[in-house]
Write a protein that holds these residues in place. Structure first.
Motif, PDB file in Angstrom:
ATOM      1  N   UNK A  88      58.924  44.185  54.194  1.00 59.55           N
ATOM      2  CA  UNK A  88      57.924  44.368  55.250  1.00 59.55           C
ATOM      3  C   UNK A  88      56.625  43.626  54.988  1.00 59.55           C
ATOM      4  N   UNK A  89      56.367  43.333  53.734  1.00 61.99           N
ATOM      5  CA  UNK A  89      55.107  42.678  53.452  1.00 61.99           C
ATOM      6  C   UNK A  89      55.099  42.076  52.061  1.00 61.99           C
ATOM      7  N   UNK A  90      54.095  41.226  51.849  1.00 62.37           N
ATOM      8  CA  UNK A  90      53.968  40.494  50.598  1.00 62.37           C
ATOM      9  C   UNK A  90      52.682  40.917  49.894  1.00 62.37           C
ATOM     10  N   UNK A  91      52.744  41.029  48.570  1.00 66.42           N
ATOM     11  CA  UNK A  91      51.564  41.302  47.753  1.00 66.42           C
ATOM     12  C   UNK A  91      51.351  40.086  46.862  1.00 66.42           C
ATOM     13  N   UNK A  92      50.173  39.524  46.913  1.00 68.22           N
ATOM     14  CA  UNK A  92      49.865  38.327  46.137  1.00 68.22           C
ATOM     15  C   UNK A  92      48.959  38.729  44.970  1.00 68.22           C
ATOM     16  N   UNK A  93      49.459  38.589  43.750  1.00 69.49           N
ATOM     17  CA  UNK A  93      48.700  39.077  42.596  1.00 69.49           C
ATOM     18  C   UNK A  93      48.011  37.958  41.820  1.00 69.49           C
ATOM     19  N   UNK A  94      47.130  38.361  40.937  1.00 72.66           N
ATOM     20  CA  UNK A  94      46.449  37.471  39.981  1.00 72.66           C
ATOM     21  C   UNK A  94      45.565  36.435  40.667  1.00 72.66           C
ATOM     22  N   UNK A  95      45.017  36.838  41.804  1.00 74.84           N
ATOM     23  CA  UNK A  95      44.119  35.918  42.510  1.00 74.84           C
ATOM     24  C   UNK A  95      42.729  35.873  41.892  1.00 74.84           C
ATOM     25  N   UNK A  96      42.520  36.640  40.832  1.00 71.18           N
ATOM     26  CA  UNK A  96      41.260  36.518  40.091  1.00 71.18           C
ATOM     27  C   UNK A  96      41.273  35.266  39.216  1.00 71.18           C
ATOM     28  N   UNK A  97      42.380  34.591  39.158  1.00 71.16           N
ATOM     29  CA  UNK A  97      42.426  33.319  38.430  1.00 71.16           C
ATOM     30  C   UNK A  97      41.891  32.190  39.285  1.00 71.16           C
ATOM     31  N   UNK A  98      42.128  30.954  38.823  1.00 70.07           N
ATOM     32  CA  UNK A  98      41.625  29.821  39.595  1.00 70.07           C
ATOM     33  C   UNK A  98      42.752  29.064  40.292  1.00 70.07           C
ATOM     34  N   UNK A  99      43.895  29.732  40.472  1.00 68.11           N
ATOM     35  CA  UNK A  99      44.973  29.079  41.190  1.00 68.11           C
ATOM     36  C   UNK A  99      44.564  28.868  42.641  1.00 68.11           C
ATOM     37  N   UNK A 100      45.048  27.783  43.230  1.00 76.28           N
ATOM     38  CA  UNK A 100      44.706  27.539  44.635  1.00 76.28           C
ATOM     39  C   UNK A 100      45.577  28.405  45.539  1.00 76.28           C
ATOM     40  N   UNK A 101      46.737  28.808  45.044  1.00 73.13           N
ATOM     41  CA  UNK A 101      47.510  29.818  45.768  1.00 73.13           C
ATOM     42  C   UNK A 101      48.254  29.338  46.996  1.00 73.13           C
TER      43      UNK A 101
END
Ligand SMILES: Nc1nc2c(ncn2[C@@H]2O[C@H](COP(=O)(O)OP(=O)(O)OP(=O)(O)O)[C@@H](O)[C@H]2O)c(=O)[nH]1
Ligand SMILES: Nc1nc2c(ncn2[C@@H]2O[C@H](COP(=O)(O)OP(=O)(O)OP(=O)(O)O)[C@@H](O)[C@H]2O)c(=O)[nH]1
Ligand SMILES: [Mg+2]
Ligand SMILES: [Mg+2]
Lengths: 306, 297
Positions: free
Chosen positions: A242-255
């Motif tokens: 039903x949905x996506x969780x995007x983790x570790x966005x406290x890093x500097x990845x552009x994602x």
């Protein structure tokens, strides 16, 4: 690193100045830069290609506003398009069940156990729910202990059965425990698994069928590269999540994985993880993500002010 | 290994029905490399080298392209001596030989340590593990389980203890036991967090109070499914701890691990190990010829 995308676009479009509109010829170089920026941000190759084609169609014939650099106009078109693609009906978490059952899924180390804790904490504090965490990872060393520590940190009860090696049975017993004890949300933590691991994919499919969760979430590491599309598609094929969780966005990845996944499964990105602590959870903002993928928040806000 | 055969089949599809390297073939090659996470820069470099050879050799058939690609990629890896090691041996000049394992969250550090300890023990080395991840929930329990599985001693304190102090204790215990190898687990940390990176530098410094030239090896663990951010990881961990070896994990998945090529190209750090599963035996010494072969076989 890519904050100069707009400069590059300006340069690529310098021929454009005085022409008043974006033409097929002068847009080609620009699109190459956009595509490269997307690839550097880990947007999937095919999706980056499709995306630049769409942008081209939008850009052709647009009037260049006299107050703006043509590069900035292109950036704005690109950004708006990215935002639109990643946005859409983010409905939050479905809490209609009694109890509402939430099933976590994803690759090894993506952040499922940590996010299970964060979500329980969020639902407890922000939605005045009474959540129960259920430990269905019977494989990873100390996975059950980890969930107990997390539960202890946020004051949420954890249901586990160390003698039971059957995740389906544990999940069912957890839900029964919730019903009997007045918990209105059940969050099921599962073991990490590879999409190509048939046995393990069957296992989670069986859990899913047995408990029929209100909400199935796919947890993905924001640093994931080109493989994000394959994995998301494979999990979606099995679980129709039903949905996506995007983790570790406290890093500097552009994602760029955010765009790739949204494009390939068309499911909303519901939450993001922004740290290891239990409070580090946030809702997903498509526009911020677009800025991030392009690596150029400042320039875009400049354009928006103009 | 499914992941790699699919690289090959993709590539074959790209060049099917063609006898000459043209723009189409190069475009397809670009796609194959980029979708393997090699990165745009390294991909362009490979393509430029191939274009140069097409220009020089006048005619280049797609059969030869196969061979040349293999050579070019092996060359990128060779520049860093990646894959020179052939077994799980250590340089016994150093006793104890101290390995400090670092990396961002969830890449497979603790698991790799368990697998490594198993291999070293099998080679007859005495191994001590240090539980210097005192932050992540149940990280110490996790390493303890690996220590029990392998049958090696572990030095630990408590959740929240000072990791440098744990590392210090571990080295002291290893010296007292006359151990051959010490492996220090550290908490996962994102490389853009300055305080946490400084903590690593401190752990290193404190270990040197016991063993002056420790750690002999700083092993950066990279998740094989990571995209271009792996470059930033390599850069910042190297700045904080002078990384001198890489391990790439989770190559049993569909991710192509092309990141290895890009990183080997841009950093002078050899890839030493690859993780191909969660099991105790699923760690291999990186072999660049096998790696490249498995791309093009
Ligand atoms: N910096 C940061 N770290 C995170 C975040 N979410 C999870 N982590 C860390 O990532 C690592 C893996 O998280 P887990 O929750 O254990 O991941 P998992 O998916 O349950 O892992 P498996 O059960 O082994 O598949 C841990 O070190 C977490 O602290 C986040 O948003 N930011
Ligand atoms: N499929 C597969 N899974 C792996 C491999 N290596 C590690 N894992 C899994 O990845 C997850 C995370 O591994 P850990 O060893 O806990 O990672 P870590 O880097 O120590 O994590 P933190 O300490 O939380 O930063 C676990 O579920 C492991 O079983 C591998 O080579 N293949
Ligand atoms: Mg877990
Ligand atoms: Mg660990």
């Amino acid at each position: 690193m890519f904050s100069n995308l707009s400069d590059k676009l300006d340069k690529a479009l310098h021929v454009l100045k005085g022409h008043g509109s974006i033409t097929e010829v002068n847009v080609a170089e620009t699109l190459k830069e956009v595509r490269r920026a997307l690839l550097d941000a880990d947007v999937n190759f095919k999706i980056a290609k499709e995306f630049t084609t769409t942008v081209k169609e939008k850009a052709l014939g647009q009037n260049v506003l006299t107050t703006l650099q043509p590069g900035q106009l292109m950036v704005k078109i690109v950004k708006d398009e990215l935002t639109a693609l990643m946005g859409g009906d983010a409905e939050g978490i479905n809490l209609s069940g009694n109890p509402s059952v939430i099933l976590m899924s994803g690759l090894q180390g993506s952040g499922k156990t940590t996010f299970s804790g964060k979500l329980a904490n969020y639902l407890k504090n922000k939605k005045t729910k009474k959540p129960l965490l259920v430990a269905c990872d019977v494989y990873r060393p100390a996975a059950i202990d980890q969930l107990h520590v997390v539960g202890g940190q946020i004051g949420v009860e954890v249901f586990s059965d160390r003698d039971n090696k059957n995740p389906v049975a544990i999940a069912q017993a957890g839900i029964a425990h919730a019903k009997a004890n007045g918990y209105n949300v059940v969050i099921i933590d599962t073991a990490g698994r590879l999409a190509v691991d048939e046995v393990m994919m069957n296992e989670i499919s069986n859990i899913h069928k047995a408990i029929q969760p209100q909400e199935t979430l796919f947890v993905v590491d924001a640093m994931t590269g080109q493989d994000a599309v394959n994995t998301a598609k494979a999990f979606n094929d099995v679980l129709n999540f039903d949905g996506v969780i995007l983790t570790k966005l406290d890093g500097d990845t552009r994602g760029g994985a955010a765009l790739s996944i949204k494009s390939v499964v068309n499911k909303p990105i519901k939450f993001i993880g922004t740290g290891e602590k239990m409070e580090a959870i946030d809702v997903f903002y498509p526009s911020r993500m677009a800025d991030r993928i392009l690596g150029m928040g400042d320039v875009v806000s400049l354009v928006e002010r103009a | 290994e499914k992941s790699k055969s699919s690289f090959f089949s993709k590539f074959n599809k790209a060049i099917a029905g063609k006898s000459k390297v043209d723009d189409d073939v190069l475009d397809n090659l670009e796609e194959v490399l980029v979708t393997s996470d090699v990165g745009v820069e390294t991909t362009l470099k490979v393509i430029e080298r191939i274009e140069a050879r097409v220009a020089r050799d006048k005619y280049l058939g797609t059969q030869e392209l196969n061979q040349i690609l293999r050579e070019e990629i092996a060359a990128l890896l060779s520049e860093t001596n990646s894959g020179d090691a052939t077994d799980f041996s250590i340089n016994s000049v150093h006793k104890p030989y101290v390995i400090m394992v670092v990396g961002v969250n969830g890449v497979g550090k603790t698991t790799t340590i368990g697998k490594l300890a198993y291999q070293f023990k099998k080679q007859g080395y005495s191994v001590v593990l240090g539980a210097a991840d005192t932050f992540r929930a149940a990280a110490i329990d996790q390493l303890q389980i690996w220590a029990d599985r392998v049958g090696v001693p572990i030095v630990k304190q408590y959740m929240g203890s000072d990791p440098a102090s744990v590392a210090f204790d571990t080295l002291q215990s290893a010296v007292n036991q006359n151990a051959d190898v010490v492996i220090i687990d550290t908490a996962g940390r994102l490389h853009n967090k300055v305080n946490l990176m400084n903590e690593l530098t401190k752990i290193k410094r404190v270990m040197q109070k016991v063993v002056p030239d420790a750690p002999q090896e700083v092993l950066l663990v990279l998740d094989g499914s990571t995209g271009q951010n792996a470059f930033e990881q390599a850069k910042h961990f190297t700045a904080a701890t002078e990384v001198n070896a890489l391990a790439v994990t989770k190559l049993d998945g569909t991710a192509k691990g092309g990141v290895v090529i890009g990183i080997s190209d841009q950093f002078q750090i050899p890839v030493k190990y690859i993780g191909v599963g969660e099991g105790i035996e699923q760690l291999q010494v990186f072999n660049k010829f096998e790696f490249v072969d498995s791309f093009f076989k």
